[in-house]
Design a protein around this motif. Structure first.
Motif, short mmCIF file in Angstrom:
data_model
loop_
_atom_site.label_atom_id
_atom_site.label_comp_id
_atom_site.label_asym_id
_atom_site.label_seq_id
_atom_site.Cartn_x
_atom_site.Cartn_y
_atom_site.Cartn_z
N TYR A 152 14.63 59.18 52.15
CA TYR A 152 15.16 57.89 52.64
C TYR A 152 15.83 57.13 51.52
O TYR A 152 15.58 57.34 50.33
CB TYR A 152 14.05 57.05 53.28
N GLU A 190 17.18 52.93 50.97
CA GLU A 190 17.24 51.57 51.52
C GLU A 190 17.97 50.67 50.54
O GLU A 190 17.52 50.44 49.42
CB GLU A 190 15.84 51.03 51.78
N ARG A 229 16.85 50.59 56.31
CA ARG A 229 16.56 51.86 55.64
C ARG A 229 17.15 53.03 56.44
O ARG A 229 17.08 53.06 57.67
CB ARG A 229 15.04 52.05 55.50
N THR A 244 16.87 57.10 57.00
CA THR A 244 15.87 58.15 56.78
C THR A 244 16.29 59.45 57.46
O THR A 244 16.83 59.44 58.57
CB THR A 244 14.50 57.72 57.34
#
Length: 352
Positions: A301, A303, A309, A311
């Protein structure tokens, strides 16, 4: 080493021969899907054929693929990364001569002292990749039970005449993983002795796309037409889940990305943060170190501060990602998981 006469009979694909009694002749053929085009790239200097062979008018030895290859499943291999298609330490004799079926650089392999000595011996993947054909070819050609593996970059390998197939179309296989056993299946009426018919191809256009086979970095001795070799396939690494991941963080994220940080995920893998100075993008990829070629829980992931975020998570064979995002003047959180081990960074690497 098999007598020349026996090898000569071993791969005759001409129609009209009688008396075929191969163990897999009655195996049902999987119905092939529409062919998937392969990218065509220029062969390396050591791989280029010295002449362009021609196919016989009645040949159909370029069967359509039965499975498509997802981008993440392809292992882009250098031609020198292939190994002998047999378990570590086994000694096999390959012949390029003595078969009317051969058009270029195909090889027939045997190791027993009698005609049926090799029947049922294990055949393994010469390199990691995705199975795009696994079926009995019936009357389509002389391949009989055929497994074809796509290794990326236009490179494929063919394993023909198998007694049985241990993998299905669409499966991802690791280098050294069992894919079938040596046999003598072919088209009806083709009475051949057990052996493995092995080919390396690059791109499209049979038979001009057949390339010289390379094992453990050395090209097969096509000048002599015969060579006895010892397999180094997964020696010390184990097949089907062991060994070295053929992917790297850079190959997953793409050209121009450089690693700026990383975190170990126990013995299961490593998660990487990369940056591309040319386009200003960050990229995160989790590269597995265990259970290679087997789908296991893996994630990555990224962010960007102030944004949602991104993923990539699922049951993956070799890696999770790539996850990319631009973060001008911003800090980023990044991380991933492989098996039961996870890493989660604070906001850092600000301004990239």
């Amino acid at each position: 080493m098999r007598l020349k006469l026996m090898i000569t009979a071993g791969c005759v694909l001409l129609p009209g021969l009688l008396g075929f009694t191969g163990a897999g002749a009655a195996a049902a053929a999987n119905l092939p899907a529409s062919p998937t085009p392969s990218p065509t790239t220029s062969p390396t200097p050591t791989q280029s054929p010295t002449a362009t062979p021609t196919a016989a008018p009645d040949e159909n030895n370029d069967p359509p693929n039965e499975a498509t290859v997802a981008e993440r499943s392809v292992t882009v291999m250098a031609s020198t990364n292939f190994q002998l298609p047999f378990p570590c330490g086994q000694v096999w004799t390959g012949k390029n001569t003595g078969s009317s079926a051969h058009r270029a650089y195909e090889i027939d392999f045997n190791r027993g002292s009698t005609a049926d000595a090799d029947r049922g011996d294990t055949v393994v993947a010469a390199a990691a990749g995705t199975v795009v054909i696994s079926s009995h070819q019936g009357s389509l050609n002389g391949f009989g039970n055929l497994v074809k593996i796509d290794h990326g970059g236009g490179w494929t390998t063919f394993y023909a005449h198998l007694t049985n197939r241990a993998v299905s179309a669409g499966a991802h296989v690791a280098q050294g993983q069992k894919i079938g056993t040596v046999g003598n299946t072919s088209r009806p009426g083709n009475n051949i002795s057990p052996h493995l018919h092995y080919e390396v191809r690059q791109g499209a256009g049979y038979p001009g796309n057949i390339r010289k086979a390379v094992f453990n970095g050395s090209t097969f001795n096509y000048t002599a037409g015969v060579q006895t070799l010892t397999s180094n396939n997964k020696c010390g690494g184990g097949g089907g889940g062991g060994g070295t991941n053929p992917h790297t963080a850079q190959s997953v994220c793409g050209s121009g990305y450089k690693v700026v940080d990383s975190a170990a995920l126990g013995t299961a893998g490593t998660v990487y943060l990369l940056f591309n100075a040319a386009n200003g993008n960050n990229c995160v990829a989790t590269i597995k170190k265990s259970s290679l070629g087997k789908p296991t829980a893996t994630s990555a992931y990224l962010e960007v501060q102030g944004k949602t975020r991104i993923t990539d998570t699922g049951s993956f064979d070799y890696f999770a990602g790539p996850v990319r995002a631009s973060a001008p003047g911003k800090c980023v959180k990044w991380g991933g998981k492989a098996g039961s081990d996870a890493y989660n960074s604070p906001f850092e690497h600000c301004g990239s």
